[in-house]
Scaffold this motif. Sequence first.
Motif, PDB file in Angstrom:
ATOM      1  N   VAL A 237       0.835  -1.204   0.000  1.00 31.00           N
ATOM      2  CA  VAL A 237       0.000   0.000   0.000  1.00 31.00           C
ATOM      3  C   VAL A 237       0.868   1.252   0.000  1.00 31.00           C
ATOM      4  CG1 VAL A 237      -1.690   1.321   1.325  1.00 31.00           C
ATOM      5  CG2 VAL A 237      -1.921  -1.169   1.138  1.00 31.00           C
ATOM      6  N   VAL A 238       1.945   1.235   0.792  1.00 36.35           N
ATOM      7  CA  VAL A 238       2.882   2.359   0.814  1.00 36.35           C
ATOM      8  C   VAL A 238       3.523   2.538  -0.555  1.00 36.35           C
ATOM      9  CG1 VAL A 238       5.076   3.165   1.765  1.00 36.35           C
ATOM     10  CG2 VAL A 238       3.338   2.205   3.282  1.00 36.35           C
ATOM     11  N   LEU A 239       3.859   1.436  -1.206  1.00 39.34           N
ATOM     12  CA  LEU A 239       4.440   1.505  -2.545  1.00 39.34           C
ATOM     13  C   LEU A 239       3.483   2.183  -3.525  1.00 39.34           C
ATOM     14  CD1 LEU A 239       6.584   0.725  -4.657  1.00 39.34           C
ATOM     15  CD2 LEU A 239       5.457  -1.500  -4.846  1.00 39.34           C
ATOM     16  N   VAL A 240       2.220   1.809  -3.469  1.00 37.43           N
ATOM     17  CA  VAL A 240       1.219   2.441  -4.341  1.00 37.43           C
ATOM     18  C   VAL A 240       1.110   3.929  -4.021  1.00 37.43           C
ATOM     19  CG1 VAL A 240      -1.221   2.510  -4.942  1.00 37.43           C
ATOM     20  CG2 VAL A 240      -0.070   0.307  -4.673  1.00 37.43           C
ATOM     21  N   ASN A 241       1.140   4.275  -2.724  1.00 37.05           N
ATOM     22  CA  ASN A 241       1.068   5.673  -2.317  1.00 37.05           C
ATOM     23  C   ASN A 241       2.256   6.465  -2.861  1.00 37.05           C
ATOM     24  OD1 ASN A 241       0.219   8.007  -0.884  1.00 37.05           O
ATOM     25  ND2 ASN A 241       1.564   7.475   0.816  1.00 37.05           N
ATOM     26  N   ILE A 242       3.453   5.866  -2.778  1.00 35.69           N
ATOM     27  CA  ILE A 242       4.653   6.526  -3.290  1.00 35.69           C
ATOM     28  C   ILE A 242       4.542   6.764  -4.794  1.00 35.69           C
ATOM     29  CG2 ILE A 242       7.125   6.213  -3.708  1.00 35.69           C
ATOM     30  CD1 ILE A 242       7.281   4.741  -1.063  1.00 35.69           C
ATOM     31  N   LEU A 243       4.073   5.758  -5.516  1.00 36.97           N
ATOM     32  CA  LEU A 243       3.961   5.890  -6.964  1.00 36.97           C
ATOM     33  C   LEU A 243       2.934   6.943  -7.356  1.00 36.97           C
ATOM     34  CD1 LEU A 243       4.178   2.144  -8.071  1.00 36.97           C
ATOM     35  CD2 LEU A 243       5.950   3.894  -8.186  1.00 36.97           C
ATOM     36  N   LEU A 244       1.829   7.005  -6.614  1.00 33.93           N
ATOM     37  CA  LEU A 244       0.822   8.035  -6.893  1.00 33.93           C
ATOM     38  C   LEU A 244       1.394   9.433  -6.674  1.00 33.93           C
ATOM     39  CD1 LEU A 244      -2.390   6.413  -5.328  1.00 33.93           C
ATOM     40  CD2 LEU A 244      -1.815   6.647  -7.755  1.00 33.93           C
ATOM     41  N   LEU A 245       2.120   9.618  -5.565  1.00 35.03           N
ATOM     42  CA  LEU A 245       2.752  10.908  -5.308  1.00 35.03           C
ATOM     43  C   LEU A 245       3.787  11.232  -6.373  1.00 35.03           C
ATOM     44  CD1 LEU A 245       3.271  10.682  -1.433  1.00 35.03           C
ATOM     45  CD2 LEU A 245       1.707  12.208  -2.630  1.00 35.03           C
ATOM     46  N   THR A 246       4.523  10.217  -6.776  1.00 32.69           N
ATOM     47  CA  THR A 246       5.570  10.412  -7.773  1.00 32.69           C
ATOM     48  C   THR A 246       4.997  10.857  -9.115  1.00 32.69           C
ATOM     49  OG1 THR A 246       6.991   8.757  -6.733  1.00 32.69           O
ATOM     50  CG2 THR A 246       7.406   9.260  -9.055  1.00 32.69           C
ATOM     51  N   ILE A 247       3.936  10.201  -9.540  1.00 30.20           N
ATOM     52  CA  ILE A 247       3.380  10.468 -10.869  1.00 30.20           C
ATOM     53  C   ILE A 247       2.548  11.749 -10.899  1.00 30.20           C
ATOM     54  CG2 ILE A 247       1.850   9.581 -12.668  1.00 30.20           C
ATOM     55  CD1 ILE A 247       2.672   6.744 -11.773  1.00 30.20           C
ATOM     56  N   PHE A 248       1.698  11.950  -9.876  1.00 31.12           N
ATOM     57  CA  PHE A 248       0.729  13.051  -9.937  1.00 31.12           C
ATOM     58  C   PHE A 248       1.173  14.305  -9.188  1.00 31.12           C
ATOM     59  CE2 PHE A 248      -1.842   9.161 -10.483  1.00 31.12           C
ATOM     60  CZ  PHE A 248      -2.407   9.448 -11.709  1.00 31.12           C
ATOM     61  N   VAL A 249       2.088  14.183  -8.240  1.00 33.12           N
ATOM     62  CA  VAL A 249       2.557  15.353  -7.490  1.00 33.12           C
ATOM     63  C   VAL A 249       3.918  15.816  -8.007  1.00 33.12           C
ATOM     64  CG1 VAL A 249       3.187  16.265  -5.219  1.00 33.12           C
ATOM     65  CG2 VAL A 249       1.248  14.700  -5.446  1.00 33.12           C
ATOM     66  N   LEU A 250       4.875  14.891  -8.071  1.00 26.05           N
ATOM     67  CA  LEU A 250       6.206  15.249  -8.541  1.00 26.05           C
ATOM     68  C   LEU A 250       6.331  15.208 -10.060  1.00 26.05           C
ATOM     69  CD1 LEU A 250       8.384  13.380  -5.885  1.00 26.05           C
ATOM     70  CD2 LEU A 250       7.616  15.758  -5.885  1.00 26.05           C
ATOM     71  N   LYS A 251       5.300  14.687 -10.743  1.00 27.28           N
ATOM     72  CA  LYS A 251       5.270  14.660 -12.210  1.00 27.28           C
ATOM     73  C   LYS A 251       6.437  13.870 -12.804  1.00 27.28           C
ATOM     74  CE  LYS A 251       1.720  17.424 -12.032  1.00 27.28           C
ATOM     75  NZ  LYS A 251       0.356  16.941 -12.295  1.00 27.28           N
ATOM     76  N   VAL A 252       6.791  12.775 -12.151  1.00 28.09           N
ATOM     77  CA  VAL A 252       7.838  11.901 -12.676  1.00 28.09           C
ATOM     78  C   VAL A 252       7.165  10.782 -13.470  1.00 28.09           C
ATOM     79  CG1 VAL A 252       9.762  10.369 -12.139  1.00 28.09           C
ATOM     80  CG2 VAL A 252       9.344  12.407 -10.736  1.00 28.09           C
ATOM     81  N   PRO A 253       7.379  10.708 -14.773  1.00 26.24           N
ATOM     82  CA  PRO A 253       6.712   9.673 -15.570  1.00 26.24           C
ATOM     83  C   PRO A 253       7.369   8.314 -15.395  1.00 26.24           C
ATOM     84  CG  PRO A 253       8.156  10.956 -16.963  1.00 26.24           C
ATOM     85  CD  PRO A 253       8.228  11.584 -15.598  1.00 26.24           C
ATOM     86  N   VAL A 254       6.599   7.274 -15.601  1.00 29.30           N
ATOM     87  CA  VAL A 254       7.140   5.913 -15.618  1.00 29.30           C
ATOM     88  C   VAL A 254       7.396   5.558 -17.074  1.00 29.30           C
ATOM     89  CG1 VAL A 254       6.741   3.504 -15.003  1.00 29.30           C
ATOM     90  CG2 VAL A 254       5.876   5.321 -13.515  1.00 29.30           C
TER      91      VAL A 254
END
Length: 374
Positions: A237-254
Amino acid sequence: MKEFFAFVKKEFLHIFRDTKTLLVLVGLPTALIVLFGFAISTEIRNVNVGVCAPDGDPAVMRLMEKVDKSEYFTYVGRYDSEAGIDRAMRRGEIDAALLFEDDFMSKMMKPGGAEIAVITDATNPNNASMEVMYLTGIVTEYFRDDLQEAAMLNASSAGGNLVPNLRMLYNPQLKSSYNFVPGIMGLILLLICALMTSVSIVREKETGSMEVLLVSPIKPINIVLAKMIPYFVISCVVLVNILLLTIFVLKVPVAGSFFWMILVSVIYIILSLGIGMLVSTLVKTQIIATLICGMLFMVPVMMLSGMLYPIESMPRVFQWLAQLVPAKWFIEAIRKIMIEGVPVRFVLKEMTILVLMATVIFTAAVKKFNDRLE
């Protein structure tokens, strides 16, 4: 099996009743991801550099000899095309490259001058910006001083212009979050998995309830696994939270495969849980477990994993020690998949090492746990 799931349910209920623990598990990753989105300047050393000079100009080769003599760069070799440079950079052979156009020296003598491309791997923006600055400085100095002294450039000529063409691959905007997100993922997952697992098991020892659990019909190892499963779920769950913050807040694409990135993360989570289990078999108090996981593990992850400082710039002995840090291999794999977007075959080495580490750690933890019971 029914008793096993009953133990798992009990551990979930215990975690949900502990509001402070839940606050740490949810709040800490969010805070760290936001805080470490800012750049930290570091110094570069021993950067591998390649060159693409189709005509094999002797002046270009002399330039690369000068680059190789610099304390910052190591000349790797010559490539026939820009595609060859790209392949070498994806394989990790080079970190930067100089691309010269055909008839470079003859064009330098003409009014329009010549063009040189400085190509760097910008998955680490701090290193990339310094590599560009240092390389540009060396090239400019060489063609301004050395060639003029050798009378290869006529001072009265209208030519002699050098136009650098700078390109940053994988992270053209030089966003620091591209560098720190994989590192923070490695730090957070290790701390949560190792710290919470070790403290949970040690708490049972301190309160004396571990003896009560061990006399139950379930095997001792199943009891420990039942305590680890909730933290595995929470870590996911923490991993999913990190990825959501990464993609939508920090704008880091995968840029790469989302599936392989998740798989590498799950392997790392299992490895971290094994580390927590091993710590729990070695200590008897929660304070010692916290100190070991919080301090002894945090410092190597931050200093020796490549998260903050390039491993190539460290003394040789610390480069060797860095190979033993699981987070180093996780961070390298995530950077390649998330930022560079490389196929999975380019991260097989990192995945294999993580799997081997997880196997060794779990084997040692289970053996030590059984020895302590005897």
